[in-house]
Design an enzyme around this catalytic site. Structure first.
Site, PDB file in Angstrom:
ATOM      1  N   ASP A 103      49.917 -65.510  -8.373  1.00 32.75           N
ATOM      2  CA  ASP A 103      50.130 -64.712  -9.312  1.00 32.75           C
ATOM      3  C   ASP A 103      48.619 -64.806 -10.099  1.00 32.75           C
ATOM      4  O   ASP A 103      47.912 -65.403 -10.009  1.00 32.75           O
ATOM      5  CB  ASP A 103      51.072 -65.058 -10.394  1.00 32.75           C
TER       6      ASP A 103
HETATM    7  N1  URA Z   1      55.344 -69.048  -7.740  1.00 32.72           N
HETATM    8  C1  URA Z   1      55.194 -68.332  -8.799  1.00 32.72           C
HETATM    9  O1  URA Z   1      55.899 -67.912  -9.538  1.00 32.72           O
HETATM   10  N2  URA Z   1      53.802 -67.857  -8.733  1.00 32.72           N
HETATM   11  C2  URA Z   1      52.965 -68.148  -8.123  1.00 32.72           C
HETATM   12  O2  URA Z   1      51.679 -67.619  -8.181  1.00 32.72           O
HETATM   13  C3  URA Z   1      53.171 -68.936  -6.718  1.00 32.72           C
HETATM   14  C4  URA Z   1      54.725 -69.411  -6.783  1.00 32.72           C
END
Ligand code: URA
Length: 236
Positions: A103
């Site tokens: 993310d």
């Molecule tokens: N899980 C998440 O919620 N975000 C990420 O970036 C990676 C795994």
């Protein structure tokens, strides 16, 4: 392979700039000035290519380890936002892409490569490659939370996570620090799994530490990267 393609694959400049440079006698191959952008050469023979005084080595496959900083997106290119590939400054191939997505606000280990087969191996749910994350969450992590992750927590109306490991590092009333290991990588997966624990628990900070046997080089600060070492590639 055409000379202009050889140079543009290595991201020396745009194809049109390169054509100009070649026509303007700024490129030599094995000591000889070449003026034809379509001049054919074999990268396997490791020709000595010099463009504007700089030696350009051809690399078929490239592998970079990036400590992804918050605020950049896991994509190869984007018209508006900065991407993880934009962070790789040295001569990189144009076909570089991130292996999987973190993310925008997540930090940590991200692999950038143009090796599609390796990416498939690491991402395929069938291969069951562990991905370990450090997370700071709101609320107090409990042994029951670990048990629910281990059993496979339902985190969306239709989605249930595969059994995952939640190890508690610190557990305070206000916030806790945990290590989470999952083998999947669905959209916002860890954030959703933590939210599914209930009691208002939320991920406050997330950082990926490892993919399979490959660990983030902790000497890399957020935004820094380096090429993978031979032994790291071997363990993948
Ligand atoms: N899980 C998440 O919620 N975000 C990420 O970036 C990676 C795994």
């Amino acid at each position: 392979m055409r000379l202009d393609r050889f140079l543009s694959d290595m991201n020396v400049a745009s194809r049109s700039e390169l054509r100009k440079a070649i026509r303007n006698r700024q490129v030599t191959v094995n000591g000889e000035t070449i003026r034809d952008p379509g001049f054919l050469l074999s990268p396997e023979e490791q020709p000595e290519v010099i463009c504007r005084g700089k030696c350009v080595e051809y690399q078929e496959l490239q592998y970079f380890m990036l400590n992804k900083p918050a605020g950049v997106i896991s994509a190869s290119e984007d018209r508006k936002q900065k991407t993880v590939v934009d962070l790789i400054g040295e001569e990189k191939r144009r076909d570089l892409f991130p292996v999987g997505r973190l993310d925008r606000d997540t930090e940590g280990l991200l692999l950038l490569t143009n090796d599609g087969q390796l990416a498939h191996r690491l991402l395929s749910p069938k291969k069951q490659v562990d991905k370990q994350y450090f997370a700071r969450i709101s609320g107090k992590a409990t042994a029951e939370d670990s048990a629910r992750f281990a059993a496979g927590i339902r985190y969306d109306t239709e989605l249930t996570a595969r059994p995952a490991r939640l190890e508690i590092l610190t557990a305070g009333e206000e916030s806790s620090e945990i290590l989470v290991t999952i083998q999947e990588g669905k959209f916002h997966q860890i954030k959703k799994m933590v939210a599914a624990l209930g009691g208002g628990k939320q991920v406050l900070y997330l950082k990926r530490l490892s993919i399979g046997a490959l660990r983030l080089d902790e000497s890399l600060r957020p935004g820094e990267y380096r090429r993978l070492r031979q032994e790291e590639l071997a363990v993948l």
